[in-house]
Design a protein around this motif. Structure first.
Motif, PDB file in Angstrom:
ATOM      1  N   TRP A 243       0.826  -1.210   0.000  1.00  0.00           N
ATOM      2  CA  TRP A 243       0.000   0.000   0.000  1.00  0.00           C
ATOM      3  C   TRP A 243       0.859   1.259   0.000  1.00  0.00           C
ATOM      4  N   LEU A 244       1.876   1.281   0.864  1.00  0.00           N
ATOM      5  CA  LEU A 244       2.727   2.465   0.988  1.00  0.00           C
ATOM      6  C   LEU A 244       3.955   2.420   0.090  1.00  0.00           C
ATOM      7  N   GLN A 245       4.130   1.280  -0.617  1.00  0.00           N
ATOM      8  CA  GLN A 245       5.307   1.102  -1.472  1.00  0.00           C
ATOM      9  C   GLN A 245       6.591   1.367  -0.689  1.00  0.00           C
ATOM     10  N   ASP A 246       6.649   0.795   0.497  1.00  0.00           N
ATOM     11  CA  ASP A 246       7.800   0.967   1.389  1.00  0.00           C
ATOM     12  C   ASP A 246       8.242  -0.415   1.859  1.00  0.00           C
ATOM     13  N   GLU A 247       9.430  -0.831   1.423  1.00  0.00           N
ATOM     14  CA  GLU A 247       9.929  -2.167   1.755  1.00  0.00           C
ATOM     15  C   GLU A 247      10.286  -2.326   3.225  1.00  0.00           C
ATOM     16  N   THR A 248      10.315  -1.218   3.964  1.00  0.00           N
ATOM     17  CA  THR A 248      10.672  -1.285   5.381  1.00  0.00           C
ATOM     18  C   THR A 248       9.769  -2.248   6.131  1.00  0.00           C
ATOM     19  N   PHE A 249       8.481  -2.247   5.803  1.00  0.00           N
ATOM     20  CA  PHE A 249       7.528  -3.044   6.562  1.00  0.00           C
ATOM     21  C   PHE A 249       7.770  -4.537   6.391  1.00  0.00           C
ATOM     22  N   ILE A 250       8.018  -4.988   5.146  1.00  0.00           N
ATOM     23  CA  ILE A 250       8.232  -6.423   4.960  1.00  0.00           C
ATOM     24  C   ILE A 250       9.573  -6.845   5.548  1.00  0.00           C
ATOM     25  N   LYS A 251      10.545  -5.939   5.582  1.00  0.00           N
ATOM     26  CA  LYS A 251      11.840  -6.276   6.173  1.00  0.00           C
ATOM     27  C   LYS A 251      11.759  -6.305   7.703  1.00  0.00           C
ATOM     28  N   LEU A 252      10.828  -5.572   8.258  1.00  0.00           N
ATOM     29  CA  LEU A 252      10.621  -5.609   9.707  1.00  0.00           C
ATOM     30  C   LEU A 252       9.878  -6.870  10.140  1.00  0.00           C
ATOM     31  N   LYS A 253       9.165  -7.476   9.213  1.00  0.00           N
ATOM     32  CA  LYS A 253       8.301  -8.604   9.545  1.00  0.00           C
ATOM     33  C   LYS A 253       9.010  -9.719  10.299  1.00  0.00           C
ATOM     34  N   PRO A 254      10.190 -10.213   9.844  1.00  0.00           N
ATOM     35  CA  PRO A 254      10.844 -11.296  10.596  1.00  0.00           C
ATOM     36  C   PRO A 254      11.195 -10.903  12.025  1.00  0.00           C
ATOM     37  N   THR A 255      11.616  -9.652  12.207  1.00  0.00           N
ATOM     38  CA  THR A 255      11.947  -9.205  13.561  1.00  0.00           C
ATOM     39  C   THR A 255      10.699  -9.165  14.438  1.00  0.00           C
ATOM     40  N   ILE A 256       9.606  -8.679  13.881  1.00  0.00           N
ATOM     41  CA  ILE A 256       8.356  -8.619  14.646  1.00  0.00           C
ATOM     42  C   ILE A 256       7.886 -10.027  15.011  1.00  0.00           C
ATOM     43  N   ILE A 257       7.910 -10.937  14.040  1.00  0.00           N
ATOM     44  CA  ILE A 257       7.456 -12.305  14.290  1.00  0.00           C
ATOM     45  C   ILE A 257       8.324 -12.986  15.343  1.00  0.00           C
ATOM     46  N   ASN A 258       9.647 -12.899  15.179  1.00  0.00           N
ATOM     47  CA  ASN A 258      10.546 -13.541  16.137  1.00  0.00           C
ATOM     48  C   ASN A 258      10.409 -12.923  17.526  1.00  0.00           C
TER      49      ASN A 258
END
Length: 226
Positions: free
Chosen positions: A103-118
């Protein structure tokens, strides 16, 4: 007997179990889709023009990763009529952060995903221990059976390992961006790490836990219990 949406507790009578091979395939499959889509993003966009509207390769990979996670959860439901807790949490975070990425065209969110999940897994495992709950049994009880002390120790160790993975994801992401500069090359390094490094690290960690598992096993593992 009414069916539960979330998987039953470990050793629950009548619990439907999934083949360990299928369970592993459902967990690894979405990651392989993510890697393939990122590495072949331009070819996929050319073959399927609708994908080009999503953005670059990482954004195409994110969309297909989300779809693969939904399919994996659907297969789990069809096979066992329940949803496994940890993949369910992971899938929820993937959909939320993947959606924000697109939606925001910002790769930051998908790169944060593993850290958030872990971090969530670490918090759940370590927090559960504070209340006398060893939630790791939900993940591994189909593979082996441990006494209560064994589950507590193994849960604590896995909690610390998830903390390590959460921090390592940020380190790899930032180092790649600093060395190559933000862009596709840095994205490729991060995706390669996510797909090809995290799994071997996890396997190595699991192997180091075998002595603990053998000491606390309540059923034979690969032969007669010592």
């Amino acid at each position: 007997m009414s069916e539960h949406i979330i998987e039953d507790a470990p050793n629950e009578p009548g619990r439907k179990e999934m083949s360990p091979f299928l369970k592993f395939a459902l967990e690894l499959g979405p990651l392989l889709v993510f890697f393939f889509a990122n590495s072949k993003g331009e070819e996929l966009a050319h073959a399927f023009p609708i994908l080009a509207d999503l953005g670059g390769p990482l954004f195409i990979a994110t969309a297909l990763f989300m779809a693969a996670m939904v399919i994996a959860l659907a297969v789990s439901w069809v096979v066992t009529r329940t949803l496994p807790i940890m993949p369910l949490v992971s899938g929820f975070v993937v959909l939320v952060f993947g959606g924000l990425t697109l939606w925001l065209q910002d790769e930051t969110f998908i790169k944060l995903k593993p850290t958030i999940i872990n971090a969530l897994f670490a918090g759940a495992l370590l927090g559960g221990l504070l209340f006398g709950k060893s939630f790791l049994g939900y993940v591994f009880d189909q593979a082996f059976k441990l006494d209560d002390e064994g589950w507590r120790k193994l849960t604590f160790r896995w909690g610390l390992f998830f903390v390590f993975l959460a921090i390592l994801n940020i380190v790899v992401w930032q180092v790649a961006d600093a060395y190559y500069g933000p862009g596709q090359t840095a994205d490729d390094v991060w995706v390669d790490f996510k797909v090809w490094a995290v799994m071997p690290l996890t396997v190595i960690f699991m192997m180091t836990q075998l002595p603990l598992i053998k000491r606390h096993a309540t059923e034979p593992i690969g032969g007669k219990k010592e």
